[in-house]
Design a protein around this motif. Sequence first.
Motif, PDB file in Angstrom:
ATOM      1  N   LYS A   1       0.837  -1.204   0.000  1.00  0.00           N
ATOM      2  CA  LYS A   1       0.000   0.000   0.000  1.00  0.00           C
ATOM      3  C   LYS A   1       0.872   1.255   0.000  1.00  0.00           C
ATOM      4  N   LYS A   2       1.946   1.226   0.755  1.00  0.00           N
ATOM      5  CA  LYS A   2       2.843   2.377   0.807  1.00  0.00           C
ATOM      6  C   LYS A   2       3.499   2.616  -0.543  1.00  0.00           C
ATOM      7  N   GLU A   3       3.925   1.562  -1.199  1.00  0.00           N
ATOM      8  CA  GLU A   3       4.559   1.692  -2.512  1.00  0.00           C
ATOM      9  C   GLU A   3       3.562   2.195  -3.555  1.00  0.00           C
ATOM     10  N   LEU A   4       2.319   1.732  -3.482  1.00  0.00           N
ATOM     11  CA  LEU A   4       1.290   2.205  -4.405  1.00  0.00           C
ATOM     12  C   LEU A   4       1.008   3.694  -4.197  1.00  0.00           C
ATOM     13  N   SER A   5       1.012   4.121  -2.955  1.00  0.00           N
ATOM     14  CA  SER A   5       0.787   5.538  -2.665  1.00  0.00           C
ATOM     15  C   SER A   5       1.907   6.388  -3.240  1.00  0.00           C
ATOM     16  N   ARG A   6       3.128   5.914  -3.117  1.00  0.00           N
ATOM     17  CA  ARG A   6       4.260   6.657  -3.672  1.00  0.00           C
ATOM     18  C   ARG A   6       4.179   6.711  -5.191  1.00  0.00           C
TER      19      ARG A   6
ATOM     20  N   TRP B   1       2.590  13.045 -24.988  1.00  0.00           N
ATOM     21  CA  TRP B   1       1.303  12.377 -24.790  1.00  0.00           C
ATOM     22  C   TRP B   1       1.573  11.121 -23.984  1.00  0.00           C
ATOM     23  N   ILE B   2       0.821  10.959 -22.899  1.00  0.00           N
ATOM     24  CA  ILE B   2       1.125   9.927 -21.905  1.00  0.00           C
ATOM     25  C   ILE B   2       0.098   8.795 -21.985  1.00  0.00           C
ATOM     26  N   TYR B   3       0.614   7.580 -21.874  1.00  0.00           N
ATOM     27  CA  TYR B   3      -0.226   6.381 -21.817  1.00  0.00           C
ATOM     28  C   TYR B   3       0.007   5.693 -20.471  1.00  0.00           C
ATOM     29  N   LEU B   4      -1.060   5.308 -19.813  1.00  0.00           N
ATOM     30  CA  LEU B   4      -0.977   4.446 -18.627  1.00  0.00           C
ATOM     31  C   LEU B   4      -1.452   3.065 -19.060  1.00  0.00           C
ATOM     32  N   THR B   5      -0.514   2.131 -19.251  1.00  0.00           N
ATOM     33  CA  THR B   5      -0.865   0.808 -19.771  1.00  0.00           C
ATOM     34  C   THR B   5      -0.850  -0.234 -18.655  1.00  0.00           C
ATOM     35  N   GLY B   6      -1.591  -1.323 -18.883  1.00  0.00           N
ATOM     36  CA  GLY B   6      -1.729  -2.338 -17.846  1.00  0.00           C
ATOM     37  C   GLY B   6      -2.430  -1.788 -16.617  1.00  0.00           C
ATOM     38  N   PHE B   7      -3.359  -0.868 -16.855  1.00  0.00           N
ATOM     39  CA  PHE B   7      -3.981  -0.100 -15.778  1.00  0.00           C
ATOM     40  C   PHE B   7      -5.477  -0.422 -15.738  1.00  0.00           C
ATOM     41  N   THR B   8      -5.910  -1.146 -14.741  1.00  0.00           N
ATOM     42  CA  THR B   8      -7.311  -1.550 -14.631  1.00  0.00           C
ATOM     43  C   THR B   8      -8.026  -0.694 -13.590  1.00  0.00           C
TER      44      THR B   8
ATOM     45  N   SER C   1      -8.177  -1.962  -9.882  1.00  0.00           N
ATOM     46  CA  SER C   1      -6.911  -2.235  -9.205  1.00  0.00           C
ATOM     47  C   SER C   1      -6.736  -1.315  -7.999  1.00  0.00           C
ATOM     48  N   PRO C   2      -5.955  -1.737  -7.006  1.00  0.00           N
ATOM     49  CA  PRO C   2      -5.674  -0.871  -5.855  1.00  0.00           C
ATOM     50  C   PRO C   2      -4.977   0.425  -6.254  1.00  0.00           C
ATOM     51  N   LEU C   3      -4.147   0.369  -7.320  1.00  0.00           N
ATOM     52  CA  LEU C   3      -3.461   1.581  -7.758  1.00  0.00           C
ATOM     53  C   LEU C   3      -4.460   2.614  -8.276  1.00  0.00           C
ATOM     54  N   TYR C   4      -5.462   2.164  -9.005  1.00  0.00           N
ATOM     55  CA  TYR C   4      -6.469   3.094  -9.524  1.00  0.00           C
ATOM     56  C   TYR C   4      -7.204   3.773  -8.369  1.00  0.00           C
ATOM     57  N   GLU C   5      -7.576   3.009  -7.356  1.00  0.00           N
ATOM     58  CA  GLU C   5      -8.247   3.582  -6.189  1.00  0.00           C
ATOM     59  C   GLU C   5      -7.338   4.577  -5.470  1.00  0.00           C
ATOM     60  N   GLU C   6      -6.050   4.262  -5.417  1.00  0.00           N
ATOM     61  CA  GLU C   6      -5.099   5.150  -4.748  1.00  0.00           C
ATOM     62  C   GLU C   6      -4.912   6.444  -5.546  1.00  0.00           C
TER      63      GLU C   6
ATOM     64  N   LEU D   1      -7.197   7.846  -7.447  1.00  0.00           N
ATOM     65  CA  LEU D   1      -8.406   8.635  -7.221  1.00  0.00           C
ATOM     66  C   LEU D   1      -8.375   9.308  -5.857  1.00  0.00           C
ATOM     67  N   ARG D   2      -7.850   8.600  -4.870  1.00  0.00           N
ATOM     68  CA  ARG D   2      -7.821   9.135  -3.501  1.00  0.00           C
ATOM     69  C   ARG D   2      -6.813  10.278  -3.365  1.00  0.00           C
ATOM     70  N   MET D   3      -5.656  10.120  -3.988  1.00  0.00           N
ATOM     71  CA  MET D   3      -4.567  11.072  -3.775  1.00  0.00           C
ATOM     72  C   MET D   3      -4.546  12.216  -4.784  1.00  0.00           C
ATOM     73  N   ASN D   4      -5.059  11.990  -5.985  1.00  0.00           N
ATOM     74  CA  ASN D   4      -4.907  12.966  -7.060  1.00  0.00           C
ATOM     75  C   ASN D   4      -6.251  13.594  -7.409  1.00  0.00           C
ATOM     76  N   ASP D   5      -6.431  14.861  -7.054  1.00  0.00           N
ATOM     77  CA  ASP D   5      -7.673  15.559  -7.371  1.00  0.00           C
ATOM     78  C   ASP D   5      -7.845  15.653  -8.885  1.00  0.00           C
ATOM     79  N   GLY D   6      -9.025  15.285  -9.362  1.00  0.00           N
ATOM     80  CA  GLY D   6      -9.305  15.374 -10.789  1.00  0.00           C
ATOM     81  C   GLY D   6      -8.629  14.314 -11.628  1.00  0.00           C
ATOM     82  N   PHE D   7      -8.211  13.214 -11.005  1.00  0.00           N
ATOM     83  CA  PHE D   7      -7.473  12.189 -11.754  1.00  0.00           C
ATOM     84  C   PHE D   7      -8.315  11.625 -12.906  1.00  0.00           C
ATOM     85  N   SER D   8      -9.596  11.454 -12.680  1.00  0.00           N
ATOM     86  CA  SER D   8     -10.454  10.865 -13.713  1.00  0.00           C
ATOM     87  C   SER D   8     -10.565  11.754 -14.949  1.00  0.00           C
ATOM     88  N   SER D   9     -10.206  13.040 -14.823  1.00  0.00           N
ATOM     89  CA  SER D   9     -10.276  13.955 -15.969  1.00  0.00           C
ATOM     90  C   SER D   9      -8.902  14.293 -16.540  1.00  0.00           C
TER      91      SER D   9
END
Length: 316
Positions: A139-144, A164-171, A174-179, A181-189
């Motif tokens: 969890k700590k590594e995912l947060s970083r 132009w940035i691609y995030l691949t292998g990104f579901t 996944s716990p990283l996606y939830e992290e 969303l939690r840490m980065n304001d406006g991540f979904s946009s």
Amino acid sequence: MDWKLEGSTQKTESRVLQEHEITLDDPGEDGVSESFQLLQIDVGCEHWEQETLPTGSAAWCSKNVQRKQRHWEKIVAAKKSKRKQEKERRKANRVENSGIYPQHSKRFLRSLIKERLLEAKHSGPRLCIDLSMTNHMSKKELSRLAGQIRRLYGSNKKADRPFWIYLTGFTTDSPLYEECLRMNDGFSSYLLDRTEEDCFSLFPLETLVYLTPDSDHALENVDLNKVYILGGLVDESIQKKVTFQKAQEHSVKTARLPIQEYMVKCQNGKNYHSEILTINQVFDILSTYFETQNWPEALKKGVSSRKGYVLQNSVE
């Protein structure tokens, strides 16, 4: 006749009031006067708790009231200090971003950033963050890692010539996606591509260059026809050659930043030297080089002296 009776009544009431005042002033009548004075002090202290204490009235109040007053003054001073620091921070940001038309509104700047990013999608350099190795991260590594993605995206927005940035292998489950969303304001946009597809199947293999510090080949330039891959891996156990071996498995070219060609090791107390950088630090180097075509300037941007390396000319 009536007015005489009224006058008599008023005189009687006046005498009663005078006698009542004399009784209160008489210290011998069951301590009434003393109790009345104590009552005045108590009421006064309760009133002063709600207002700022005058300098001369501190002696009348209890230590508890004075302690509360000192605590309140500390809170007010801290708020003033925080407002001052925030004002200085905003001023520094305005100076830093002075090249991006500071005279225009925030709406215009957002529109300009969006225009640049969408232009990079069609004709700019491409950067892929390989997030297929996050399954075994804590969890700590995912947060970083989520924090590094936020800083990378922020740097890209400020760039005159963004990638132009691609995030691949990104579901999205996944716990990283939830992290993120939690840490980065406006991540979904965020203006970038997210996909569950692996980077090796998304692009032709001959166009890929996997950036890893374990490569034998130094990166010479940034080619618009190539897709550069950064391993989205935060590993506190420091497993070596993870990204390098993954690139070899897919027969993909590798490259490292030219740290050894333009920088030298410097002495430090821990005798520590490392070419391992975070993904946002690597991106800052790539972005600066793409704009300036100057490796020393780019490396200075992303490699701090804490890594044990300095530019050659600084030593000379």
